[in-house]
Design an enzyme around this catalytic site. Structure first.
Site, PDB file in Angstrom:
ATOM      1  N   ASP A 105      27.963  11.419  45.389  1.00  0.00           N
ATOM      2  CA  ASP A 105      27.464  12.258  45.429  1.00  0.00           C
ATOM      3  C   ASP A 105      26.736  12.541  46.337  1.00  0.00           C
ATOM      4  O   ASP A 105      27.623  13.254  47.333  1.00  0.00           O
ATOM      5  CB  ASP A 105      25.727  12.221  44.194  1.00  0.00           C
ATOM      6  N   HIS A 303      29.784  10.965  36.004  1.00  0.00           N
ATOM      7  CA  HIS A 303      29.570  10.941  36.973  1.00  0.00           C
ATOM      8  C   HIS A 303      29.142   9.653  38.226  1.00  0.00           C
ATOM      9  O   HIS A 303      29.560   9.474  39.251  1.00  0.00           O
ATOM     10  CB  HIS A 303      28.040  11.961  37.043  1.00  0.00           C
TER      11      HIS A 303
END
Length: 326
Positions: A105, A303
């Site tokens: 991320d 994610h």
């Protein structure tokens, strides 16, 4: 706390941030693990013992503004170049001259820029969830403002100091649970539901978060770890990198369009918006990542990739690390 995170050593080392908190396990070549938003070193709890067992010195940090690392008060102290220098300082504080850096991320962007700006320190780079895209194009705030039509993109929402804090901090645990669920494969909204990455007029980001159950990868004890840290620190340090994206664009002007030449790895989730929105960046890898060793998309994964699919990520990481020059 999960068993995977118990057999580790916690340390504080000097860095430009003030002090950086790190957790390490194992001996051997240094692998620096950099988390994203809104997480901590704990995001790497499944990777630390596996990397250690494979013969590496695995070190997961709290990025400045997070956890037990220093939290400068000035929002401009969270510029990308500052985060890069924190990483380099950690490597040297550990008595090493070089390291492999792996990020997820925001940590993926920090890892990529660490390799780009400090190739003297970072000899290889792994990126999870967020693809590498060289600096370029219009000012980021201009791009984000054009997304979503009548709705507001979450990055723009995060960029106004105090605004997201007012939403999150009265119920940190509940907000985090919803945010994690919104981007996890087993709990994310249906494709035809309103997107959780956008804010409706007069609304809040959490209005579109799933409720009622946690993703399978996130136990109540894991959520307690994350929530406990942010309840103690507040959210501003974690949000401040979003508030420096235009400054980063200016600071990195000399690297416009620059490729990452070190040996690299990318792994994304097939259901992750970061992967689908940035498909063109992945398609450009032959030019932007000439040292790419492996690029993988995990079908059915969201994610939080190293927590959703730890066994697969561990295999991909250890195989890639074993392929690197000594």
């Amino acid at each position: 706390m999960s068993q995977q995170a118990t057999d580790v050593t916690h340390r504080l080392v000097s860095s430009p941030a003030g002090r950086t908190h790190l957790v390490e396990q194992g001996t051997g070549p240094l692998v620096l693990l950099v988390h994203g938003f809104p997480e901590s070193w704990y995001s790497w709890r499944h990777q630390l013992p596996v990397l250690a067992a494979a013969g590496y010195r695995a070190v997961a940090i709290d990025v400045r503004g997070y956890g037990r690392s220093s939290r400068p008060g000035d929002p401009e102290a969270y510029r990308m170049l500052e985060l890069v220098e924190d990483n380099a300082a950690v490597v040297h504080a550990l008595g090493e001259q070089s390291a492999v850096v792996v990020g997820h991320d925001w940590g993926s962007a920090i890892a990529a820029n660490s390799a780009l700006v400090r190739p003297d320190v970072f000899r290889a780079v792994g990126m999870l969830s967020v693809p590498y895209a060289p600096r370029g194009g219009p000012r980021p705030s201009t791009v984000f403002a054009q997304l979503g039509g009548d709705e507001e993109f979450y990055v723009s929402y995060f960029q106004e100091p105090g605004r997201a804090e007012a939403e999150i901090e009265p119920d940190v645990r509940g907000w985090l649970a919803g945010f994690y669920a919104a981007m996890s494969a087993d709990t994310m909204p249906a494709p035809d539901a309103p997107g959780p990455h956008f804010v409706g007029r007069g609304g809040r980001l959490r209005d579109r978060f799933p409720t009622g159950r946690l993703p399978v990868w996130l136990g109540e004890d894991d959520l307690d770890v994350y929530a406990g840290e942010f309840e103690r620190t507040g959210m501003s340090g974690a949000l401040n990198p979003y508030r420096n994206m235009d400054r980063d664009w200016e600071d990195l002007a000399d690297f416009d369009g620059a490729p990452l030449t070190q040996p690299s790895l990318f792994v994304g989730g097939g259901l992750d918006a970061s992967t689908t929105w940035m498909a063109d960046a992945i398609g450009a890898y032959p030019t932007t990542l000439p040292g790419l060793v492996s690029s993988q998309i995990l079908d059915g994964c969201g994610h939080w990739i190293q927590q959703e699919r730890p066994a697969e990520i561990n295999r991909l990481l250890t195989d890639w690390l074993a392929s690197l020059p000594a």
